[in-house]
Design a protein around this motif. Structure first.
Motif, mmCIF file in Angstrom:
data_model
loop_
_atom_site.group_PDB
_atom_site.id
_atom_site.type_symbol
_atom_site.label_atom_id
_atom_site.label_comp_id
_atom_site.label_asym_id
_atom_site.label_seq_id
_atom_site.Cartn_x
_atom_site.Cartn_y
_atom_site.Cartn_z
ATOM 1 N N GLY A 44 0.538 -1.417 -0.008
ATOM 2 C CA GLY A 44 -0.169 0.276 -0.317
ATOM 3 C C GLY A 44 1.107 1.398 0.191
ATOM 4 N N SER A 47 4.130 3.378 -4.596
ATOM 5 C CA SER A 47 4.081 3.892 -5.260
ATOM 6 C C SER A 47 4.150 3.917 -6.531
ATOM 7 N N MET A 96 -7.227 -1.728 0.755
ATOM 8 C CA MET A 96 -5.982 -0.584 0.161
ATOM 9 C C MET A 96 -5.597 0.145 -0.800
ATOM 10 N N PRO A 97 -5.530 1.170 -1.489
ATOM 11 C CA PRO A 97 -4.842 1.860 -2.577
ATOM 12 C C PRO A 97 -5.411 1.212 -3.727
ATOM 13 N N GLN A 98 -4.212 0.204 -3.923
ATOM 14 C CA GLN A 98 -4.729 -0.530 -5.207
ATOM 15 C C GLN A 98 -5.518 -1.637 -5.724
ATOM 16 N N ALA A 205 -4.419 7.351 -9.693
ATOM 17 C CA ALA A 205 -5.300 7.764 -8.927
ATOM 18 C C ALA A 205 -7.078 7.658 -9.553
ATOM 19 N N GLN A 208 -7.522 4.127 -8.243
ATOM 20 C CA GLN A 208 -7.971 3.712 -6.207
ATOM 21 C C GLN A 208 -8.720 4.966 -6.551
ATOM 22 N N LEU A 209 -9.303 5.526 -6.933
ATOM 23 C CA LEU A 209 -10.296 6.906 -6.257
ATOM 24 C C LEU A 209 -11.582 6.104 -6.280
ATOM 25 N N LYS A 211 -11.791 2.581 -6.666
ATOM 26 C CA LYS A 211 -11.605 1.531 -5.863
ATOM 27 C C LYS A 211 -12.297 1.934 -4.596
ATOM 28 N N SER A 212 -12.025 3.434 -3.371
ATOM 29 C CA SER A 212 -12.046 3.909 -3.156
ATOM 30 C C SER A 212 -13.664 3.994 -2.709
#
Length: 260
Positions: A44, A47, A96-98, A205, A208-209, A211-212
């Protein structure tokens, strides 16, 4: 970090995380869950990793389940702590971000099915088997299975699988929406990397966003979830990749995303 029960490698922007206990069919014990939690933290914060592929060692099992030899003599408190460890680890994976692609190469039973469900996408080999057979052991699913399975396939189908403990093959898992795609075993890794690289080619970005928004919005009412979506949409508008993507579209060329 060096792991005892995991293998971690990076190919370009793709990390491949492998549960590596082939003699135990990659069963999840406390040590493996703890290592998995640490690896998720490591990935996480990296980058350079845009997508994670999660799989199991060997050709028989993704993860055959939680380690029954460890669970056999649990008392109530120990059982609760073990469930909480698995739940916390899988939730960390989910958030996690990815994006995480589960490449399910064989048995994904009990904790293995729950691990796959905590990933964003699931692709399976044609020899894969899925199920939550905990009731055949006198226990319930404990790593999120009673919660994620109904969200993925609907309450009726999930109830049947959780109440009977029946095991289904990859084609049935595809039919009910548990997996995205099914491939021959010898093509699974290649297809997982192909999908991972396809996703990695998009604006990081924005991915990842997205996914969020999916993960966090799923636990909100629609108005709150859409408000959150508007916030992440606004965040993407502040990135250089958004400017590049829109300019490339207007100029009829392929965008070059730099993760800025």
């Amino acid at each position: 970090m060096k792991y005892t029960n995991l293998l971690l490698e990076q190919i370009g922007a793709i990390a491949i995380l492998t549960i590596n206990r082939p003699k135990a069919l990659n069963a999840l014990n406390s040590d493996t869950l703890s290592e998995l939690s640490t690896a998720i933290d490591e990935l996480g914060m990296n980058s350079s990793v845009k997508v994670v592929v999660l799989t199991g060692s060997g050709e028989k099992a993704f993860v055959a389940g939680a380690d029954i030899s460890q669970m056999k003599d649990f008392n109530s408190l120990e059982g609760r702590r073990f469930a909480q460890l698995g739940q916390a680890t899988f939730r960390k994976l989910e958030l996690m971000p990815q994006p995480v692609i589960a490449a399910v190469n064989g048995f994904a039973l009990g904790g293995g099915c729950e691990l796959a469900m905590a990933c964003d996408l699931r692709i399976a080999s044609d020899n894969a088997k899925f199920g939550q057979p905990e009731v055949t052991l006198g226990i319930t699913a404990g790593f999120g299975g009673t919660q994620r399975l109904p969200r993925l396939v609907g309450t009726g189908i999930a109830s049947e699988l959780l109440f009977t403990g029946d095991i289904i093959d990859a084609n049935e898992a595809y039919r009910i929406g548990l997996v995205n795609r099914v491939y021959p075993l010898n093509a699974l890794k290649e297809e997982a990397l192909k999908l991972a690289n396809h996703i990695a080619g998009r604006a990081p970005a924005a991915v990842q966003l997205s996914k969020s928004a999916i993960q966090r919005g799923g636990n909100m009412d629609l108005d709150s979830a859409q408000a959150y979506e508007a916030e992440v949409f606004g965040l993407t508008c502040s990135t250089q990749d958004q400017k590049e993507g829109c300019t490339a579209f207007l100029e009829k060329r392929k965008p070059i995303f730099e993760g800025r």
